[in-house]
Design an enzyme around this catalytic site. Structure first.
Site, PDB file in Angstrom:
ATOM      1  N   GLU A   1      11.053 -12.104 -44.185  1.00  0.00           N
ATOM      2  CA  GLU A   1      11.754 -11.973 -45.470  1.00  0.00           C
ATOM      3  C   GLU A   1      11.728 -10.527 -45.956  1.00  0.00           C
ATOM      4  O   GLU A   1      10.670  -9.886 -45.927  1.00  0.00           O
ATOM      5  CB  GLU A   1      11.101 -12.849 -46.550  1.00  0.00           C
TER       6      GLU A   1
ATOM      7  N   THR B   1      32.004 -12.953 -38.956  1.00  0.00           N
ATOM      8  CA  THR B   1      31.066 -13.620 -38.075  1.00  0.00           C
ATOM      9  C   THR B   1      30.891 -12.690 -36.877  1.00  0.00           C
ATOM     10  O   THR B   1      31.625 -11.707 -36.724  1.00  0.00           O
ATOM     11  CB  THR B   1      31.589 -14.987 -37.583  1.00  0.00           C
TER      12      THR B   1
ATOM     13  N   ARG C   1      25.967 -16.557 -32.630  1.00  0.00           N
ATOM     14  CA  ARG C   1      26.464 -17.094 -33.899  1.00  0.00           C
ATOM     15  C   ARG C   1      25.706 -16.428 -35.041  1.00  0.00           C
ATOM     16  O   ARG C   1      24.492 -16.585 -35.162  1.00  0.00           O
ATOM     17  CB  ARG C   1      26.253 -18.605 -33.974  1.00  0.00           C
TER      18      ARG C   1
ATOM     19  N   TYR D   1       8.756 -14.533 -38.875  1.00  0.00           N
ATOM     20  CA  TYR D   1       9.302 -14.532 -40.237  1.00  0.00           C
ATOM     21  C   TYR D   1       9.366 -13.106 -40.762  1.00  0.00           C
ATOM     22  O   TYR D   1       8.427 -12.336 -40.575  1.00  0.00           O
ATOM     23  CB  TYR D   1       8.438 -15.386 -41.178  1.00  0.00           C
TER      24      TYR D   1
ATOM     25  N   LYS E   1      32.968 -14.574 -32.585  1.00  0.00           N
ATOM     26  CA  LYS E   1      34.345 -14.901 -32.176  1.00  0.00           C
ATOM     27  C   LYS E   1      34.837 -13.801 -31.229  1.00  0.00           C
ATOM     28  O   LYS E   1      34.240 -13.625 -30.175  1.00  0.00           O
ATOM     29  CB  LYS E   1      35.217 -15.067 -33.426  1.00  0.00           C
TER      30      LYS E   1
ATOM     31  N   ASP F   1      37.903 -10.537 -44.834  1.00  0.00           N
ATOM     32  CA  ASP F   1      37.116 -11.391 -43.944  1.00  0.00           C
ATOM     33  C   ASP F   1      37.742 -11.263 -42.562  1.00  0.00           C
ATOM     34  O   ASP F   1      38.804 -11.825 -42.289  1.00  0.00           O
ATOM     35  CB  ASP F   1      37.167 -12.839 -44.457  1.00  0.00           C
TER      36      ASP F   1
END
Ligand code: DSN
Length: 429
Positions: free
Chosen positions: A53, A223, A232, A51, A226, A197
């Site tokens: 954060e 992203t 991903r 973790y 692609k 985008d």
């Protein structure tokens, strides 16, 4: 240290079967690709246990000695590759990245303007069923009916009329180069921030085979899985003046802990994308798409905009006497995987639209060239004819698809895809 096959044979079996499917069939889904073994290894690493954060040097949990280094390296690589002043590599994917930009730069009720989904845009660019269309006043522009290309005059007219706070350029199904400079000029005229985008074309942009949105626009989202060929994930790249707002919007505004294993895998993909080999790969993506579009047109398909300048080909399946959905499902049975898609000015409903969308990033990753593009067009034409021939019974159709699927597999066996369990000749590697 027990292998997955012993701990959970059912899931192991599904993964193996999916690997087999990815080997045996031709992936024509424009947003999909095959990542390298190195990217897969980072994705499946122990970084998934941590973790983190916050951001490097300012975390809310201890034990960040290596995670901080991974994230900092990922950011440095992204900045260098895209020429961006600031990068956030924590968005879980493209939709959260877009939402974070809205949270950072505009207020609920503000006007945004994007390419309509029906004309090749994305849900998150203001479609009515997306939060982007619910929380903001969304104005949608489209493409010209005669050329199928973005109507920049309409963009300018609508921008002057509606004075959006944010003008969005980008697409999921538009086969032409985007004129970022023109979008930026329109944004400046009406006092709008401009967001690009580039999820679909990021790999083409870093390789220089599509113009870059920098230095024209204020903020860029993408992203990473692609044409960029990473895991991903998502990224936001922006001018330094928006850095603080963007970072706060991602965390704590929208997300909790970043997916550190994904961050590491993005870093690996960015390193791969900075190579000359990747530049050649991206060049071949576009060359293959151009050949595919021309071959389909020769075989009677209506190709939208008359061809392509990127990795995408959108065809009107009704030109072959079938709906997009009928063609996509028949193609899947024949080993050719794509998705049905609405086309601009479609008269058919969204679930039974007229078009199919094809893309070449995945086939190019496995080494396909012009010869294989011609084969794909020939198989698609055969499939469309079999599906359109209402006189044939279902079993005869299925048999015809199986025969094509056999030919598809034989070709695929000669082109092992990166990262799969299957090696040359389709045998387990
Ligand atoms: N699902 C992606 C695509 O297929 O284009 C966009 O989010």
């Amino acid at each position: 240290m027990e292998p997955l096959a012993q701990v959970d044979p059912e899931i192991a079996q599904f993964i193996r079967a999916e690997s087999r499917r990815q080997h045996d069939k031709i992936r024509l889904i424009a947003s999909e690709n095959y990542v390298s073994h190195a990217v897969l290894e980072a994705t499946g690493s122990v970084l998934t246990n941590k973790y983190s954060e916050g951001y490097a040097g300012k975390r809310y949990y201890e034990g960040q000695q290596y995670v901080d280094k991974v994230e900092a390296l990922c950011i440095a690589r992204a900045k260098a590759l895209f020429g961006a002043e600031h990068v956030n590599v924590q968005p879980y994917s493209g939709s959260p990245a877009n939402q974070a930009v809205y949270v950072a730069l505009i207020k609920p009720g503000d006007t945004i303007m994007g390419l309509s989904l029906a004309h090749g845009g994305h849900l998150t660019h203001g479609d009515a069923v997306s939060i982007s269309g619910m929380h903001y006043k969304a104005v949608q522009y489209g493409v010209r009916q005669d050329t199928g290309e973005i109507d920049y005059e309409e963009v300018e007219r609508l921008a002057k009329e509606h004075r959006p706070r944010l003008l969005i350029c980008g697409h999921s199904a538009y086969p032409r180069i985007l004129d970022f400079e023109r979008f930026a000029a329109i944004g400046r005229q009406v006092g709008a921030l401009v967001m690009a985008d580039i999820a679909h074309i990021a790999g083409l942009v870093v390789a220089g085979v599509h113009p870059s949105p920098f230095p024209h626009v204020d903020v860029v989202t993408t992203t990473t899985h692609k044409s960029l060929r990473g895991p991903r994930g998502g990224m936001i790249l922006c001018r330094a003046q928006y850095a603080e707002a963007i970072d706060k919007a991602v965390f704590p505004g929208l997300q909790g802990g970043p997916h550190n294993h994904t961050t590491a895998a993005i870093a690996v993909a960015l390193k791969e994308a900075a190579t000359e080999e990747f530049r050649r790969y991206a060049t071949r993506i576009v060359e293959n798409a151009v050949v595919l579009a021309a071959a389909l047109e020769r075989r009677g398909f209506r190709v939208l905009t008359g061809g392509t300048q990127n990795h995408l080909v959108v065809v009107d399946a009704t030109s072959m006497g079938v709906t997009g959905r009928q063609l996509a499902k028949a193609m899947d049975a024949a080993g050719l995987v794509c998705n049905f898609n609405r086309i601009p000015f479609d008269t058919q409903p969204a679930l039974h639209p007229s078009g199919v969308r094809l893309g070449t990033p995945a086939t190019t990753s496995r080494g396909f060239g012009p010869e294989q593009m011609e084969l794909i067009a020939a198989w698609m034409s055969q499939v469309a004819k079999v599906r359109a021939d209402g006189g044939q019974d279902l079993e005869a159709r299925k048999q015809a698809y199986r025969e094509i699927a056999g030919q598809v597999k034989a070709v695929c066996d000669g082109f092992p895809a990166p990262g799969l369990l299957y090696g040359p000749k389709g045998r387990p590697a």
